[in-house]
Design an enzyme around this catalytic site. Sequence first.
Site, PDB file in Angstrom:
ATOM      1  N   GLY A   8     -11.001   5.640  13.787  1.00 52.45           N
ATOM      2  CA  GLY A   8     -10.852   6.242  12.450  1.00 52.45           C
ATOM      3  C   GLY A   8     -11.310   7.701  12.481  1.00 52.45           C
ATOM      4  O   GLY A   8     -11.799   8.229  11.484  1.00 52.45           O
ATOM      5  N   GLY A  11     -10.105  10.670   9.917  1.00 47.17           N
ATOM      6  CA  GLY A  11     -10.373  10.568   8.490  1.00 47.17           C
ATOM      7  C   GLY A  11     -11.461  11.519   8.005  1.00 47.17           C
ATOM      8  O   GLY A  11     -11.933  12.386   8.754  1.00 47.17           O
ATOM      9  N   GLN A  12     -11.856  11.329   6.757  1.00 41.92           N
ATOM     10  CA  GLN A  12     -12.808  12.247   6.112  1.00 41.92           C
ATOM     11  C   GLN A  12     -14.137  12.295   6.875  1.00 41.92           C
ATOM     12  O   GLN A  12     -14.658  13.372   7.157  1.00 41.92           O
ATOM     13  CB  GLN A  12     -13.052  11.795   4.656  1.00 41.92           C
ATOM     14  CG  GLN A  12     -13.788  12.828   3.818  1.00 41.92           C
ATOM     15  CD  GLN A  12     -14.447  12.233   2.578  1.00 41.92           C
ATOM     16  OE1 GLN A  12     -14.280  11.049   2.258  1.00 41.92           O
ATOM     17  NE2 GLN A  12     -15.199  13.047   1.873  1.00 41.92           N
ATOM     18  N   ASP A  34      -7.437   6.974  16.433  1.00 41.73           N
ATOM     19  CA  ASP A  34      -6.997   6.734  15.050  1.00 41.73           C
ATOM     20  C   ASP A  34      -5.536   6.312  15.097  1.00 41.73           C
ATOM     21  O   ASP A  34      -4.874   6.452  16.135  1.00 41.73           O
ATOM     22  CB  ASP A  34      -7.148   8.021  14.203  1.00 41.73           C
ATOM     23  CG  ASP A  34      -7.185   7.751  12.704  1.00 41.73           C
ATOM     24  OD1 ASP A  34      -6.145   7.323  12.156  1.00 41.73           O
ATOM     25  OD2 ASP A  34      -8.232   7.957  12.069  1.00 41.73           O
ATOM     26  N   ASP A  52      -4.635   1.444  17.338  1.00 41.97           N
ATOM     27  CA  ASP A  52      -4.767   0.610  16.144  1.00 41.97           C
ATOM     28  C   ASP A  52      -5.910  -0.377  16.373  1.00 41.97           C
ATOM     29  O   ASP A  52      -5.878  -1.142  17.334  1.00 41.97           O
ATOM     30  CB  ASP A  52      -3.433  -0.143  15.942  1.00 41.97           C
ATOM     31  CG  ASP A  52      -3.414  -0.948  14.653  1.00 41.97           C
ATOM     32  OD1 ASP A  52      -4.491  -1.144  14.045  1.00 41.97           O
ATOM     33  OD2 ASP A  52      -2.312  -1.379  14.258  1.00 41.97           O
ATOM     34  N   TYR A 143     -12.176  -4.180  -1.913  1.00 41.50           N
ATOM     35  CA  TYR A 143     -12.932  -3.311  -0.997  1.00 41.50           C
ATOM     36  C   TYR A 143     -14.399  -3.757  -0.929  1.00 41.50           C
ATOM     37  O   TYR A 143     -14.971  -3.923   0.154  1.00 41.50           O
ATOM     38  CB  TYR A 143     -12.813  -1.876  -1.509  1.00 41.50           C
ATOM     39  CG  TYR A 143     -13.575  -0.836  -0.738  1.00 41.50           C
ATOM     40  CD1 TYR A 143     -13.197  -0.479   0.555  1.00 41.50           C
ATOM     41  CD2 TYR A 143     -14.664  -0.175  -1.312  1.00 41.50           C
ATOM     42  CE1 TYR A 143     -13.883   0.511   1.251  1.00 41.50           C
ATOM     43  CE2 TYR A 143     -15.355   0.813  -0.626  1.00 41.50           C
ATOM     44  CZ  TYR A 143     -14.963   1.150   0.652  1.00 41.50           C
ATOM     45  OH  TYR A 143     -15.646   2.134   1.336  1.00 41.50           O
ATOM     46  N   LYS A 147     -16.558  -5.283   2.169  1.00 37.44           N
ATOM     47  CA  LYS A 147     -17.776  -4.640   2.680  1.00 37.44           C
ATOM     48  C   LYS A 147     -18.952  -5.632   2.671  1.00 37.44           C
ATOM     49  O   LYS A 147     -19.758  -5.659   3.601  1.00 37.44           O
ATOM     50  CB  LYS A 147     -18.128  -3.396   1.849  1.00 37.44           C
ATOM     51  CG  LYS A 147     -17.182  -2.222   2.069  1.00 37.44           C
ATOM     52  CD  LYS A 147     -17.255  -1.672   3.479  1.00 37.44           C
ATOM     53  CE  LYS A 147     -16.419  -0.418   3.683  1.00 37.44           C
ATOM     54  NZ  LYS A 147     -16.306  -0.019   5.088  1.00 37.44           N
TER      55      LYS A 147
HETATM   56  P1  NAD Z   1     -10.536   7.825   5.542  1.00 37.58           P
HETATM   57  O1  NAD Z   1      -9.489   7.021   4.869  1.00 37.58           O
HETATM   58  O2  NAD Z   1     -10.581   9.282   5.319  1.00 37.58           O
HETATM   59  O3  NAD Z   1     -10.451   7.585   7.117  1.00 37.58           O
HETATM   60  C1  NAD Z   1     -10.198   6.323   7.675  1.00 37.58           C
HETATM   61  C2  NAD Z   1      -9.369   6.543   8.925  1.00 37.58           C
HETATM   62  O4  NAD Z   1      -9.098   5.264   9.481  1.00 37.58           O
HETATM   63  C3  NAD Z   1      -8.013   7.224   8.654  1.00 37.58           C
HETATM   64  O5  NAD Z   1      -7.880   8.372   9.454  1.00 37.58           O
HETATM   65  C4  NAD Z   1      -6.985   6.154   9.002  1.00 37.58           C
HETATM   66  O6  NAD Z   1      -5.828   6.694   9.605  1.00 37.58           O
HETATM   67  C5  NAD Z   1      -7.776   5.295   9.993  1.00 37.58           C
HETATM   68  N1  NAD Z   1      -7.247   3.947  10.083  1.00 37.58           N
HETATM   69  C6  NAD Z   1      -6.810   3.141   9.091  1.00 37.58           C
HETATM   70  N2  NAD Z   1      -6.373   1.984   9.579  1.00 37.58           N
HETATM   71  C7  NAD Z   1      -6.534   2.038  10.919  1.00 37.58           C
HETATM   72  C8  NAD Z   1      -6.268   1.145  11.982  1.00 37.58           C
HETATM   73  N3  NAD Z   1      -5.711  -0.043  11.744  1.00 37.58           N
HETATM   74  N4  NAD Z   1      -6.596   1.522  13.239  1.00 37.58           N
HETATM   75  C9  NAD Z   1      -7.137   2.736  13.481  1.00 37.58           C
HETATM   76  N5  NAD Z   1      -7.402   3.640  12.518  1.00 37.58           N
HETATM   77  C10 NAD Z   1      -7.095   3.295  11.256  1.00 37.58           C
HETATM   78  O7  NAD Z   1     -11.940   7.147   5.198  1.00 37.58           O
HETATM   79  P2  NAD Z   1     -13.402   7.764   5.313  1.00 37.58           P
HETATM   80  O8  NAD Z   1     -13.750   8.308   3.993  1.00 37.58           O
HETATM   81  O9  NAD Z   1     -13.518   8.617   6.502  1.00 37.58           O
HETATM   82  O10 NAD Z   1     -14.230   6.415   5.493  1.00 37.58           O
HETATM   83  C11 NAD Z   1     -14.620   5.937   6.752  1.00 37.58           C
HETATM   84  C12 NAD Z   1     -15.461   4.689   6.550  1.00 37.58           C
HETATM   85  O11 NAD Z   1     -16.573   4.971   5.698  1.00 37.58           O
HETATM   86  C13 NAD Z   1     -14.711   3.525   5.882  1.00 37.58           C
HETATM   87  O12 NAD Z   1     -15.182   2.311   6.423  1.00 37.58           O
HETATM   88  C14 NAD Z   1     -15.143   3.621   4.441  1.00 37.58           C
HETATM   89  O13 NAD Z   1     -15.077   2.384   3.803  1.00 37.58           O
HETATM   90  C15 NAD Z   1     -16.573   4.080   4.593  1.00 37.58           C
HETATM   91  N6  NAD Z   1     -17.073   4.745   3.394  1.00 37.58           N
HETATM   92  C16 NAD Z   1     -16.577   5.969   3.010  1.00 37.58           C
HETATM   93  C17 NAD Z   1     -17.071   6.579   1.850  1.00 37.58           C
HETATM   94  C18 NAD Z   1     -16.567   7.917   1.397  1.00 37.58           C
HETATM   95  O14 NAD Z   1     -16.952   8.375   0.313  1.00 37.58           O
HETATM   96  N7  NAD Z   1     -15.720   8.602   2.161  1.00 37.58           N
HETATM   97  C19 NAD Z   1     -18.068   5.940   1.116  1.00 37.58           C
HETATM   98  C20 NAD Z   1     -18.506   4.683   1.506  1.00 37.58           C
HETATM   99  C21 NAD Z   1     -18.019   4.099   2.669  1.00 37.58           C
HETATM  100  N1  SER Z   2     -16.296   6.583  -1.684  1.00 32.35           N
HETATM  101  C1  SER Z   2     -15.908   5.238  -1.457  1.00 32.35           C
HETATM  102  C2  SER Z   2     -14.787   4.842  -2.380  1.00 32.35           C
HETATM  103  O1  SER Z   2     -14.735   5.402  -3.454  1.00 32.35           O
HETATM  104  C3  SER Z   2     -17.082   4.317  -1.660  1.00 32.35           C
HETATM  105  O2  SER Z   2     -17.082   3.386  -0.677  1.00 32.35           O
HETATM  106  O3  SER Z   2     -14.021   3.992  -2.035  1.00 32.35           O
END
Ligand code: NAD
Ligand code: SER
Length: 319
Positions: A8, A11-12, A34, A52, A143, A147
Amino acid sequence: MENIMIIGASGQIGSELTMKLRKMYGHSHVFATDLKDPPPDVRESGPFELLDVMDDKRLIHFVIRHKITQIYHLAAVLSGNAEKLPMQAWRINMDGLLNVLDLAKEVEEIRKVFWPSSIAVFGPSTPRENTPQLTIMEPNTVYGISKLAGERWCEYFYHRYQVDVRSIRYPGLISYKTEPGGGTTDYAIEIFFEALKKGSYTCFLRKDAKLPMLFMSDAIDATIGLMEAEASGLSIRSGYNIGGLSFSPDELAAEIRKQIPDFTIRYKPDYRQAIAEGWPRSIDDHVSRKDWGYQPEYNLQEIVKVMMEGVKDKINYKK
Ligand code: NAD
Ligand code: SER
């Protein structure tokens, strides 16, 4: 020598975490993966492969081929998007995690796994102010259910198979480098782009929807801090609460207005308002502070300042 795999990484969080880990461990030792292409700095600074997490056979080949010792598993479907396709989100969030945990159980060389949980593990029956580490957890989103189940699996694999898996319940994370992934807290990022591009923003949450938030560099420092902590000091193997600051859209808009006096905001709450209503408004994180020294730095004023500068650069803002 550590060889770190990030799942991943486009992603962000992954795109920023990859760059930080490459600085710490050496660019060729941090393997980004990713489903989609990463931002240029991730692609150009070290190894990247399309992979994947649902493909358990390729996963094991990858781990053995690159002698992986740590995995950060970040791939997931976030809260807003998960409500649109609940079954697909459940499969990606659960099966992806189980693939990684099972891999760590089978491959002895994998010493540690990081997997992020979320404030979404809580639900409407949880105390919403200063939400404790241990409390009622009845999430009402797919979601949040994934989690919470994920946290239970992490703890199970730790006790049953001694997999050293560590997790944080991230609040909403604020950053400008990549687009956010479809979460309920994403308004706190979109608002900066719209404020600078159009001078106005239509918010999908209510003006008083206060939620816990954290600036990305604090989240990255926390993640690495937890992963580097001595295992013996860790009392939680489900997910650690971490707070930062809490604010509502109204309060964020007021802070933005200090820099863009004409900025206007309208409120048009959609289905994500109901998600936000089931989540904490603030978090008690004293266990993280005690166990592994969690200490965030950024307050709201500092976040707004850095976001304004970062978003201006990103959109080539000229005025
Ligand atoms: P994001 O959606 O920006 O990034 C997730 C990445 O995972 C993407 O680049 C996507 O292409 C990749 N992905 C999706 N399915 C996939 C697969 N089958 N195989 C490989 N890659 C795959 O999300 P994020 O904000 O970077 O979040 C990352 C983690 O942190 C997640 O588990 C999310 O639940 C958790 N999280 C994020 C936040 C937030 O505010 N950003 C808050 C709480 C928890
Ligand atoms: N920032 C995340 C969401 O809004 C919290 O897990 O999904």
